[in-house]
Scaffold this active site. Structure first.
Site, short mmCIF file in Angstrom:
data_model
loop_
_atom_site.label_atom_id
_atom_site.label_comp_id
_atom_site.label_asym_id
_atom_site.label_seq_id
_atom_site.Cartn_x
_atom_site.Cartn_y
_atom_site.Cartn_z
N ASP A 249 6.93 1.07 1.92
CA ASP A 249 6.62 0.11 0.85
C ASP A 249 7.47 0.42 -0.38
OD1 ASP A 249 3.58 -1.05 1.66
OD2 ASP A 249 3.97 0.99 2.30
N ASP B 46 0.84 -1.21 0.00
CA ASP B 46 0.00 0.00 0.00
C ASP B 46 0.87 1.26 0.00
OD1 ASP B 46 1.01 -0.44 2.57
OD2 ASP B 46 -0.76 0.35 3.59
N THR C 4 3.31 -5.92 2.24
CA THR C 4 3.76 -4.82 3.10
C THR C 4 2.61 -3.87 3.44
OG1 THR C 4 4.48 -3.63 1.11
CG2 THR C 4 6.14 -4.92 2.28
N HIS D 156 10.03 -0.17 8.19
CA HIS D 156 9.29 -1.42 8.43
C HIS D 156 9.27 -2.35 7.22
CE1 HIS D 156 7.54 0.52 12.00
NE2 HIS D 156 7.18 1.54 11.24
N ASP D 157 8.72 -1.85 6.12
CA ASP D 157 8.38 -2.76 5.02
C ASP D 157 9.59 -3.38 4.34
OD1 ASP D 157 5.71 -2.35 5.51
OD2 ASP D 157 5.49 -0.78 4.00
N PHE E 201 -0.50 -1.16 12.66
CA PHE E 201 -1.42 -0.62 11.65
C PHE E 201 -1.92 -1.66 10.64
CE2 PHE E 201 -2.12 1.41 7.49
CZ PHE E 201 -3.17 2.27 7.81
N ASN E 202 -1.00 -2.39 9.98
CA ASN E 202 -1.43 -3.29 8.89
C ASN E 202 -2.40 -4.36 9.38
OD1 ASN E 202 0.13 -1.98 6.99
ND2 ASN E 202 1.87 -3.39 7.18
N ASN F 8 -2.46 2.54 3.77
CA ASN F 8 -1.92 3.88 4.01
C ASN F 8 -2.81 4.95 3.39
OD1 ASN F 8 0.35 3.22 5.54
ND2 ASN F 8 1.53 2.71 3.70
C1 BDR Z 1 3.15 -0.24 8.53
O1 BDR Z 1 2.12 0.74 8.43
C2 BDR Z 1 2.32 1.55 7.30
O2 BDR Z 1 2.11 2.90 7.61
C3 BDR Z 1 3.71 1.28 6.80
O3 BDR Z 1 3.75 1.36 5.38
C4 BDR Z 1 4.01 -0.12 7.28
O4 BDR Z 1 3.60 -1.09 6.35
C5 BDR Z 1 3.90 -0.01 9.84
O5 BDR Z 1 3.04 -0.16 10.93
CA CA Z 2 3.00 -0.51 4.06
#
Ligand code: BDR
Ligand code: CA
Length: 314
Positions: free
Chosen positions: A16, A11, A124, A238-239, A165-166, A40
């Site tokens: 990403d 996203d 991701t 993160h991703d 979040f994801n 996102n």
């Molecule tokens: C995840 O949330 C999104 O904002 C980032 O792209 C990442 O995949 C981190 O919590």
């Molecule tokens: Ca992401």
């Protein structure tokens, strides 16, 4: 070298985008397709961003639009982190190719079905497309070698005290993935918050002096703004960890654990709950990444971003 055939589902999103930059410059990987997910930002925006990233990278693979909303939960986005476009910051080239007419799940299905070797999915964003694929085509599970995803955290969350979040965006989808029986690598907050890119690393990337490096440095600057205000010393990338674990697994420390997703609950919706003490007496269903050689991760990024030479058109 035998390449790992992958589908990138995400996203984008700054991290990403950098994950895809890393994947596209890694000879260990063979990108068969890209699919967008909503997270996102809306699916329209993340799909447009996916097209712009592919155009920037000259990545000529089929790209398809993902599901418009999570399986069950109400949609939610993260403009505070990634901006109104979902990928605010540097100006990117307009897409120079058309999307596939089929949707993301159909594209994934076709790629996996026709492949002679099992495919790895790198997700991701929220796991909506991946779960929809598994629900619609359970017969394809044996043709999916591995799902490497960024999401969750077995110690804490980032969007609520318990949830990352994801996973919070689409907990039911994550639940389908954890129950699938497919080998899973979870790049959750336990590792990704250690995958910090410091401002001096941004400069190292910028001085690579190629057009993609310049944009990656600006993406990192933008992404860091949000995190700096929260007290982070760098941008947690993160991703890119979900890609790096395929390219250089020796950078990671991991633990095999049985993980379940909380899909309801007043405080813990979206939590990834790990059975550290084997209380449930069931086999692990995930390799949970817990640590990373941060410097090795940065060096890998720099080495791969350096490959985007000036001869590439942007
Ligand atoms: C995840 O949330 C999104 O904002 C980032 O792209 C990442 O995949 C981190 O919590
Ligand atoms: Ca992401």
């Amino acid at each position: 070298m035998k390449k790992i055939p992958i589908i990138l589902d995400g996203d984008p999103g700054h991290d990403d985008a950098i994950a895809w930059v890393l994947a596209a410059a890694s000879p260990e990987l063979d990108i068969r397709a890209i699919t967008s997910s909503c997270g996102n930002q809306t699916i329209e925006k993340t799909t447009y961003n996916a097209q712009r990233i592919c155009t920037l990278l000259h990545l000529c693979v089929p790209v398809a639009k993902g599901r418009v909303r999570p399986l069950v939960s109400e949609p939610m986005n993260a403009p505070s982190v990634h901006g109104e476009s979902g990928l605010d910051g540097p100006i990117l080239p307009e897409p120079d190719f058309d999307l596939e007419e089929m949707d993301a799940v159909t594209l994934m299905e076709k790629i996996i079905r026709k492949s002679d070797e099992p495919i790895t999915i790198v997700s991701t964003g929220p796991l909506t497309n991946v779960a929809a694929l598994l629900l619609a085509h359970p017969e394809l599970k044996s043709k999916i070698a591995h799902i490497s995803f960024m999401g969750g955290g077995v110690q804490y969350g980032n969007w609520t005290p318990a949830a990352e979040f994801n996973i919070l965006v689409d907990p039911e989808a994550a639940d389908v993935v954890f129950r699938s029986g497919i080998p899973i690598t979870m790049a959750g907050l336990d590792v990704t918050e250690k995958a910090l890119i410091f401002p001096e690393d941004f400069e190292r990337i910028r001085t690579l002096d190629n057009p993609v490096a310049a944009i990656v440095a600006e993406w990192l600057e933008f992404f860091y703004l949000f995190h700096r205000n929260l007290g982070y010393k760098g941008a947690p990338l993160h991703d890119a960890v979900a890609v790096a674990v395929l390219v250089k697994p020796e950078l990671m420390e991991s633990q095999e654990l049985f993980v379940q997703v909380e899909t309801i609950g007043d405080f813990c919706k979206g939590a990834t709950v790990a059975d550290f003490r084997s209380i449930l007496k069931v086999s692990p269903n995930a390799k949970v990444l817990m640590g990373i050689d941060r410097q090795g991760f940065v060096d890998l990024l720099v080495e791969r971003i350096a490959k985007y030479g000036k001869e590439r058109r942007t």
